[in-house]
Design a protein around this motif. Structure first.
Motif, PDB file in Angstrom:
ATOM      1  N   ARG A  71     -21.947  46.670 109.719  1.00 15.69           N
ATOM      2  CA  ARG A  71     -21.964  46.368 108.289  1.00 15.69           C
ATOM      3  C   ARG A  71     -22.088  44.866 108.041  1.00 15.69           C
ATOM      4  O   ARG A  71     -22.830  44.427 107.158  1.00 15.69           O
ATOM      5  CB  ARG A  71     -20.708  46.909 107.600  1.00 15.69           C
ATOM      6  N   LEU A  72     -21.361  44.063 108.820  1.00 17.17           N
ATOM      7  CA  LEU A  72     -21.410  42.613 108.651  1.00 17.17           C
ATOM      8  C   LEU A  72     -22.803  42.075 108.969  1.00 17.17           C
ATOM      9  O   LEU A  72     -23.332  41.226 108.237  1.00 17.17           O
ATOM     10  CB  LEU A  72     -20.360  41.932 109.536  1.00 17.17           C
ATOM     11  N   THR A  73     -23.402  42.588 110.032  1.00 17.22           N
ATOM     12  CA  THR A  73     -24.765  42.173 110.379  1.00 17.22           C
ATOM     13  C   THR A  73     -25.751  42.592 109.297  1.00 17.22           C
ATOM     14  O   THR A  73     -26.644  41.826 108.912  1.00 17.22           O
ATOM     15  CB  THR A  73     -25.177  42.769 111.740  1.00 17.22           C
ATOM     16  N   GLU A  74     -25.570  43.784 108.767  1.00 21.24           N
ATOM     17  CA  GLU A  74     -26.442  44.260 107.689  1.00 21.24           C
ATOM     18  C   GLU A  74     -26.309  43.377 106.445  1.00 21.24           C
ATOM     19  O   GLU A  74     -27.307  43.037 105.808  1.00 21.24           O
ATOM     20  CB  GLU A  74     -26.101  45.715 107.356  1.00 21.24           C
ATOM     21  N   MET A  75     -25.079  42.972 106.136  1.00 23.57           N
ATOM     22  CA  MET A  75     -24.868  42.082 104.993  1.00 23.57           C
ATOM     23  C   MET A  75     -25.595  40.756 105.201  1.00 23.57           C
ATOM     24  O   MET A  75     -26.195  40.213 104.273  1.00 23.57           O
ATOM     25  CB  MET A  75     -23.369  41.822 104.783  1.00 23.57           C
ATOM     26  N   GLN A  76     -25.545  40.241 106.430  1.00 29.80           N
ATOM     27  CA  GLN A  76     -26.223  38.983 106.729  1.00 29.80           C
ATOM     28  C   GLN A  76     -27.730  39.132 106.574  1.00 29.80           C
ATOM     29  O   GLN A  76     -28.400  38.244 106.044  1.00 29.80           O
ATOM     30  CB  GLN A  76     -25.887  38.517 108.139  1.00 29.80           C
ATOM     31  N   HIS A  80     -30.525  37.140 103.876  1.00 32.21           N
ATOM     32  CA  HIS A  80     -31.307  36.256 104.747  1.00 32.21           C
ATOM     33  C   HIS A  80     -31.738  34.967 104.050  1.00 32.21           C
ATOM     34  O   HIS A  80     -31.973  33.950 104.698  1.00 32.21           O
ATOM     35  CB  HIS A  80     -32.528  36.977 105.311  1.00 32.21           C
ATOM     36  N   ASP A  81     -31.816  34.991 102.737  1.00 33.78           N
ATOM     37  CA  ASP A  81     -32.164  33.772 102.000  1.00 33.78           C
ATOM     38  C   ASP A  81     -31.006  32.773 101.960  1.00 33.78           C
ATOM     39  O   ASP A  81     -31.222  31.585 101.706  1.00 33.78           O
ATOM     40  CB  ASP A  81     -32.617  34.112 100.580  1.00 33.78           C
ATOM     41  N   LEU A  82     -29.784  33.227 102.228  1.00 38.40           N
ATOM     42  CA  LEU A  82     -28.605  32.360 102.236  1.00 38.40           C
ATOM     43  C   LEU A  82     -28.168  31.981 103.645  1.00 38.40           C
ATOM     44  O   LEU A  82     -27.691  30.874 103.865  1.00 38.40           O
ATOM     45  CB  LEU A  82     -27.417  33.055 101.552  1.00 38.40           C
ATOM     46  N   VAL A  83     -28.294  32.911 104.591  1.00 40.40           N
ATOM     47  CA  VAL A  83     -27.762  32.713 105.940  1.00 40.40           C
ATOM     48  C   VAL A  83     -28.757  31.934 106.790  1.00 40.40           C
ATOM     49  O   VAL A  83     -29.845  32.415 107.077  1.00 40.40           O
ATOM     50  CB  VAL A  83     -27.417  34.066 106.611  1.00 40.40           C
ATOM     51  N   LEU A  84     -28.356  30.735 107.195  1.00 43.65           N
ATOM     52  CA  LEU A  84     -29.204  29.899 108.036  1.00 43.65           C
ATOM     53  C   LEU A  84     -28.998  30.192 109.514  1.00 43.65           C
ATOM     54  O   LEU A  84     -29.942  30.198 110.292  1.00 43.65           O
ATOM     55  CB  LEU A  84     -28.906  28.415 107.795  1.00 43.65           C
ATOM     56  N   SER A  85     -27.740  30.411 109.884  1.00 43.34           N
ATOM     57  CA  SER A  85     -27.410  30.592 111.289  1.00 43.34           C
ATOM     58  C   SER A  85     -26.048  31.267 111.402  1.00 43.34           C
ATOM     59  O   SER A  85     -25.247  31.212 110.465  1.00 43.34           O
ATOM     60  CB  SER A  85     -27.372  29.227 111.981  1.00 43.34           C
ATOM     61  N   ALA A  86     -25.818  31.885 112.562  1.00 47.04           N
ATOM     62  CA  ALA A  86     -24.538  32.534 112.807  1.00 47.04           C
ATOM     63  C   ALA A  86     -24.095  32.244 114.235  1.00 47.04           C
ATOM     64  O   ALA A  86     -24.924  32.157 115.144  1.00 47.04           O
ATOM     65  CB  ALA A  86     -24.645  34.039 112.592  1.00 47.04           C
ATOM     66  N   MET A  87     -22.796  32.095 114.402  1.00 50.65           N
ATOM     67  CA  MET A  87     -22.222  31.914 115.732  1.00 50.65           C
ATOM     68  C   MET A  87     -21.126  32.959 115.899  1.00 50.65           C
ATOM     69  O   MET A  87     -20.324  33.179 114.985  1.00 50.65           O
ATOM     70  CB  MET A  87     -21.645  30.508 115.889  1.00 50.65           C
ATOM     71  N   HIS A  88     -21.093  33.603 117.061  1.00 53.44           N
ATOM     72  CA  HIS A  88     -20.160  34.687 117.326  1.00 53.44           C
ATOM     73  C   HIS A  88     -19.313  34.319 118.542  1.00 53.44           C
ATOM     74  O   HIS A  88     -19.849  33.916 119.576  1.00 53.44           O
ATOM     75  CB  HIS A  88     -20.948  35.975 117.607  1.00 53.44           C
ATOM     76  N   VAL A  89     -17.990  34.468 118.422  1.00 53.40           N
ATOM     77  CA  VAL A  89     -17.067  34.135 119.502  1.00 53.40           C
ATOM     78  C   VAL A  89     -16.108  35.306 119.700  1.00 53.40           C
ATOM     79  O   VAL A  89     -15.543  35.820 118.732  1.00 53.40           O
ATOM     80  CB  VAL A  89     -16.249  32.859 119.166  1.00 53.40           C
ATOM     81  N   HIS A  90     -15.903  35.712 120.957  1.00 52.73           N
ATOM     82  CA  HIS A  90     -14.931  36.764 121.282  1.00 52.73           C
ATOM     83  C   HIS A  90     -13.574  36.092 121.480  1.00 52.73           C
ATOM     84  O   HIS A  90     -13.407  35.281 122.378  1.00 52.73           O
ATOM     85  CB  HIS A  90     -15.350  37.507 122.547  1.00 52.73           C
TER      86      HIS A  90
END
Length: 148
Positions: A71-76, A80-90
């Motif tokens: 769901r979070l990925t789908e929201m991003q 797409h016009d707002l999200v420039l980049s994403a970083m994911h940390v476990h």
């Protein structure tokens, strides 16, 4: 540059001097200018005068929550016009930290951040928003370097 004088009681002046030293300011004037800018910008954002921004949205979520990561990925993707980049940390066996870098209208960025934070399973979120002045392109504006 305009100058003005301010009077402080001794204790407040001592505490202010300790703060500016801890933060590495060269002098009181630099510290006061930064504080004034911060307060004026906060007022601009609250009053709705801040039209465009860049932002980082940090949030922690439980990746075992049913379909939450999807769901979070789908929201991003929808933003797409707002999200420039994403970083994911476990962080551990159950929790992940994501940091999104956003750009767009302040209203749209805040709305997106609020919707994402409200998703069931998102444990913590924080939006760090910085106003930027952008407007229509000026055709007479010339540079010796290209714009991307």
């Amino acid at each position: 540059m305009e100058r003005f004088t301010i009077s402080l009681d001794d204790l407040l002046a001592q505490r202010f001097d300790a703060l500016i030293q801890a933060r590495g300011y060269a002098n009181r004037s630099e510290a006061v200018r930064d504080m004034l800018r911060r307060e004026l910008e906060a007022e601009r954002q609250v009053s709705g005068q801040s039209l465009h921004c860049v932002a980082s949205l940090s949030y922690v979520y439980n990746h075992h929550e049913r379909r939450l990561a999807e769901r979070l990925t789908e929201m991003q993707h929808h933003a797409h016009d707002l999200v420039l980049s994403a970083m994911h940390v476990h962080l551990d066996h159950e929790h992940c930290l994501e940091v999104l870098f956003l750009r767009g209208s302040t209203q749209a960025v805040r709305g997106f951040a609020d919707r994402l934070a409200a998703e069931c399973g998102v444990r913590h979120s924080a939006l760090n928003l910085i106003t930027v002045d952008t407007g229509p392109a000026d055709p007479t504006h010339r540079h010796s370097h290209p714009h991307d």
